[in-house]
Write a protein that holds these residues in place. Sequence first.
Motif, mmCIF file in Angstrom:
data_model
loop_
_atom_site.group_PDB
_atom_site.id
_atom_site.type_symbol
_atom_site.label_atom_id
_atom_site.label_comp_id
_atom_site.label_asym_id
_atom_site.label_seq_id
_atom_site.Cartn_x
_atom_site.Cartn_y
_atom_site.Cartn_z
ATOM 1 N N ASP A 182 24.233 26.169 -6.972
ATOM 2 C CA ASP A 182 23.195 25.164 -6.840
ATOM 3 C C ASP A 182 22.207 25.701 -5.806
ATOM 4 O O ASP A 182 22.615 26.265 -4.776
ATOM 5 C CB ASP A 182 23.757 23.827 -6.371
ATOM 6 N N ILE A 204 17.909 23.174 -8.100
ATOM 7 C CA ILE A 204 18.359 23.850 -9.315
ATOM 8 C C ILE A 204 19.886 23.788 -9.364
ATOM 9 O O ILE A 204 20.558 24.215 -8.423
ATOM 10 C CB ILE A 204 17.888 25.321 -9.312
ATOM 11 N N ARG A 205 20.411 23.260 -10.439
ATOM 12 C CA ARG A 205 21.854 23.075 -10.547
ATOM 13 C C ARG A 205 22.474 24.096 -11.507
ATOM 14 O O ARG A 205 21.930 24.388 -12.569
ATOM 15 C CB ARG A 205 22.169 21.663 -11.062
ATOM 16 N N THR A 240 28.266 26.228 -7.168
ATOM 17 C CA THR A 240 27.988 24.985 -7.875
ATOM 18 C C THR A 240 29.009 23.899 -7.542
ATOM 19 O O THR A 240 30.222 24.131 -7.592
ATOM 20 C CB THR A 240 27.980 25.233 -9.394
ATOM 21 N N TRP A 279 18.478 25.151 -3.581
ATOM 22 C CA TRP A 279 17.462 24.243 -3.058
ATOM 23 C C TRP A 279 16.231 25.032 -2.606
ATOM 24 O O TRP A 279 16.356 26.071 -1.956
ATOM 25 C CB TRP A 279 18.005 23.471 -1.849
ATOM 26 N N THR A 322 6.949 28.392 -8.966
ATOM 27 C CA THR A 322 7.258 28.741 -10.349
ATOM 28 C C THR A 322 6.924 30.198 -10.638
ATOM 29 O O THR A 322 7.518 30.817 -11.535
ATOM 30 C CB THR A 322 6.504 27.841 -11.345
ATOM 31 N N ALA A 328 15.690 30.011 -14.138
ATOM 32 C CA ALA A 328 16.083 28.659 -13.747
ATOM 33 C C ALA A 328 14.997 27.963 -12.930
ATOM 34 O O ALA A 328 14.896 26.733 -12.943
ATOM 35 C CB ALA A 328 17.392 28.706 -12.952
ATOM 36 N N ALA A 369 23.137 27.410 -11.818
ATOM 37 C CA ALA A 369 22.340 28.519 -12.343
ATOM 38 C C ALA A 369 22.826 29.839 -11.750
ATOM 39 O O ALA A 369 23.473 29.877 -10.695
ATOM 40 C CB ALA A 369 20.873 28.315 -12.010
ATOM 41 N N GLU A 415 12.295 26.408 -15.184
ATOM 42 C CA GLU A 415 12.866 25.374 -16.043
ATOM 43 C C GLU A 415 13.194 24.096 -15.286
ATOM 44 O O GLU A 415 13.525 23.076 -15.902
ATOM 45 C CB GLU A 415 14.143 25.915 -16.704
ATOM 46 N N THR A 416 13.095 24.122 -13.952
ATOM 47 C CA THR A 416 13.455 22.968 -13.131
ATOM 48 C C THR A 416 12.198 22.351 -12.530
ATOM 49 O O THR A 416 11.481 23.012 -11.780
ATOM 50 C CB THR A 416 14.409 23.387 -11.997
ATOM 51 N N ARG A 439 12.507 21.353 -5.030
ATOM 52 C CA ARG A 439 13.093 21.722 -6.325
ATOM 53 C C ARG A 439 14.584 21.975 -6.087
ATOM 54 O O ARG A 439 14.959 22.768 -5.224
ATOM 55 C CB ARG A 439 12.424 22.973 -6.886
#
Length: 347
Positions: A211, A191-192, A233, A213, A156, A170, A194, A173-174, A189
């Motif tokens: 997307d 993240i989609r 994405t 990873w 993070t 992003a 973004a 936020e995930t 994590r």
Amino acid sequence: MFIKNGWYVAAWGNEIGRELTQRWIIGEPLVLYRTEAGKVVALEDRCPHRRASLSKGQLIGDTVQCGYHGITFDCSGSCVRIPGQDKVPPAMAARSYPIVEKWKWIWVWMGDPAAADESLLPDFHYNDAPGWVATGGCLPVKANYQLLTDNLLDLTHETYVHGKTIGNSAIVETPISYRVEGNEVHVERIIRNALPPPLFQRAHPFEGNIDRWQIIRFHMPAHISIDARGLPTGTTDIAGGLRWFSINSITPVDERNSLYYWTITRCFALEDKGLTQMISDQILKTFLEDVDILEAQQVMIETDPRGLPEVSVRADSGSVSARRIVARLAEETNRAVVEQATSEVAQ
């Protein structure tokens, strides 16, 4: 709090040659060198005679001659010569350490030699696997090694520390998911849809959102790999995006100093040397941002007299789990050492 029965990176393979090289690992001094046949040797860097540093001596053939009184030791640490004396006292021997040279790094086992098990190495084969190209280095860090593993298990901070390279909003936020498997910790994590972070945009011509990873694996004592992927994405074909592994091995020098061995190894644009250099430069910049934070954090920890416990949050789940594994294994090691010493005294 160190695990002795575990593998630590002592050096890059190309760092060790036909000269004596000193390394400190978990507070213990080692001298490393290659034999004439190319095999790496690691001995305790203390002459048992008067504790002079063997790395200050001479390499003669495959033997190490202490630079203080000329006492000489072979690759196993056995004394083979005492000037002016034929009889060698049984205790005149330097401890030797098991060594494995694999995946561009030289690994040393710091605990019981009989327990040294190559299968306990982390799987870092991407460092030199066909179809992958790696770049990397080593950074000295004036901070405890567990601060670095915390940093790598909780990404993070990328949002706030690495906004110019691999971070954006992003990430924070995930939420993550995590699990513990034996002595390993897995943090994930996904993240989609973004924006790609700046370094991804420089490394690959993305035309829109991605997307992303972050698949993290902790392996004791302090080895972490991060499977990082970015794809347009909604797609799944890696050929349309990027994938690299951030491979990290933290070697504790002592309680407040570490050596941070790292590589970035990718499976796309393998022949693009300019891309390799750009990624190397940007990742080094990123890690130096971490070093700045962690070294300041170390000072704050050492100068806090209150002894208050840290307050953890959800994103700390992986790092807290890793610390628990290290604490348990270090305690087991220390208990075994005490029991052995007690047994020897009783005999």
